[in-house]
Scaffold this active site. Structure first.
Site, short mmCIF file in Angstrom:
data_model
loop_
_atom_site.label_atom_id
_atom_site.label_comp_id
_atom_site.label_asym_id
_atom_site.label_seq_id
_atom_site.Cartn_x
_atom_site.Cartn_y
_atom_site.Cartn_z
N LYS A 1 0.84 -1.20 0.00
CA LYS A 1 0.00 0.00 0.00
C LYS A 1 0.88 1.25 0.00
CE LYS A 1 -3.79 -2.56 2.07
NZ LYS A 1 -4.51 -3.01 3.27
N ASP B 1 -10.59 3.19 4.46
CA ASP B 1 -10.83 1.75 4.29
C ASP B 1 -12.33 1.46 4.22
OD1 ASP B 1 -9.12 -0.29 3.80
OD2 ASP B 1 -8.76 -0.85 5.89
N GLN C 1 -4.41 -1.56 9.56
CA GLN C 1 -4.29 -2.88 8.94
C GLN C 1 -4.87 -3.95 9.86
OE1 GLN C 1 -3.13 -3.55 5.75
NE2 GLN C 1 -3.87 -5.62 6.15
#
Ligand SMILES: NC(=O)c1ccc[n+]([C@@H]2O[C@H](COP(=O)([O-])OP(=O)(O)OC[C@H]3O[C@@H](n4cnc5c(N)ncnc54)[C@H](OP(=O)(O)O)[C@@H]3O)[C@@H](O)[C@H]2O)c1
Length: 296
Positions: free
Chosen positions: A54, A121, A98
């Site tokens: 990412k 997200d 994450q």
């Protein structure tokens, strides 16, 4: 029949190039570089790889990013303090936490601690609620990546019977909500299956588009697929493989070779939905930066 391969690497490269153009445009208009803060808790090797990918995608698109490593044994309060700091830090338009977190931490509380305006997200209850109601919001990256693969490959979900196997908060449930919306990329008739579904094969064989998000290696066999179906494999599973240097390889939830003989189109693992998830994250980060300068 040998299926058309829906190459997520190529589609993601296309999307990342669009984001890079948008980043340049934003910089020209406002001088603001989009920024992403990535939070990595603990030392799970797979999570570390995802965060590195990412960060690399951010750098390539001109997005500023910084990774914040948090010790595995940190408390919920420690994690929340970091998220509070990042919420207030104007360099960052988006925050990526994450997942999964170590077992002693409560994921839902940590996700809720992220300011919804930085929830790139798309997992905050505010984002998910707005998506369910068809309001503009950050779309969760993996479901949005699946939708983009379908649309960019010419498989409009509208009117199709889509069967999703898996009902997690990260993939299955939001994906069902997204694909049933009355909007472009939606309008599908969606069936969601899980471990309590009776006669799973009978249901999956009714799918025009079959999406596997189970976390069970090669669980979807050819007998579960209607000839000519489009098959999307979200699963990423490590299986032992002594012939590989690392001792394992990645496989999906779909038994690829036999299913590819029967399907019209299929996503591979790796190189399918994974890269699209990353591309959607940077797309959401750019969007967050536009919103921060008063445009959306
Ligand atoms: N490509 C990407 O970027 C990406 C992103 C996220 C996740 N993933 C991968 O996608 C997979 C799913 O992830 P997740 O987080 O959604 O997993 P999860 O939270 O473990 O959920 C799995 C879902 O599959 C269902 N399921 C499991 N085995 C089943 C079976 N035999 N028959 C029917 N349903 C079954 C479970 O049903 P119950 O609810 O009844 O238990 C559950 O709803 C994993 O391999 C993960 O690594 C990939």
């Amino acid at each position: 029949m040998t299926a058309r391969i829906l190459n997520g690497n190529d589609l993601a490269a296309e999307l990342r190039a669009e984001v890079a153009e948008g980043v340049a445009h934003l910089a020209q208009m406002s001088g603001v570089p989009p920024g992403l803060a990535a939070v990595l808790v603990g030392d799970d090797p797979a999570s570390a790889v995802y965060v590195r990918n990412k960060a690399r995608a951010c750098a390539e698109a001109g997005i500023f990013s910084e990774t914040f490593n948090v010790a595995a044994e940190s408390s919920q309060d420690d994690l929340h303090s970091l998220l509070d700091r990042l919420n207030a830090d104007h360099r960052f338009h988006g925050i990526l936490l994450q997942l999964p977190l170590p077992d002693h931490l409560v994921e839902s509380s940590a996700i809720e601690r992220i300011d919804p305006v930085k929830d790139v997200d798309g997992l905050h209850p505010v984002s998910q609620g707005r998506m369910l109601q068809g309001e503009p919001t950050f779309l969760p990256c993996t479901p949005a990546g699946v939708q983009q693969v379908l649309m960019r490959s010419g498989y409009d979900p509208a009117g199709q019977h889509i069967v999703i196997v898996g009902r997690s908060n990260i993939v299955g449930k939001p994906l069902a909500a997204l694909l049933m919306q009355r909007s472009a990329g939606g309008n599908a008739t969606v069936t969601v299956c899980h471990t309590r579904t009776r006669d799973l094969s009978d249901v999956t064989r009714q799918a025009d588009i079959l999406i596997a998000a189970m976390g069970v290696p090669r669980a979807i066999g050819a007998d579960m697929v209607r000839p000519g179906a489009v098959v999307i494999d979200v699963g990423i599973n490590r299986v032992d493989d002594a012939t590989r240097r690392r001792g394992y390889r990645l496989v999906g939830d779909v038994d690829y070779d036999p299913v590819a003989e029967k399907a019209e189109a299929i996503t591979p693992v790796p190189g399918g939905i994974g890269p699209m998830t990353v591309a959607m994250l940077i797309s959401n980060t750019l969007h967050a930066a536009w919103v921060s300068v008063g445009q959306s």
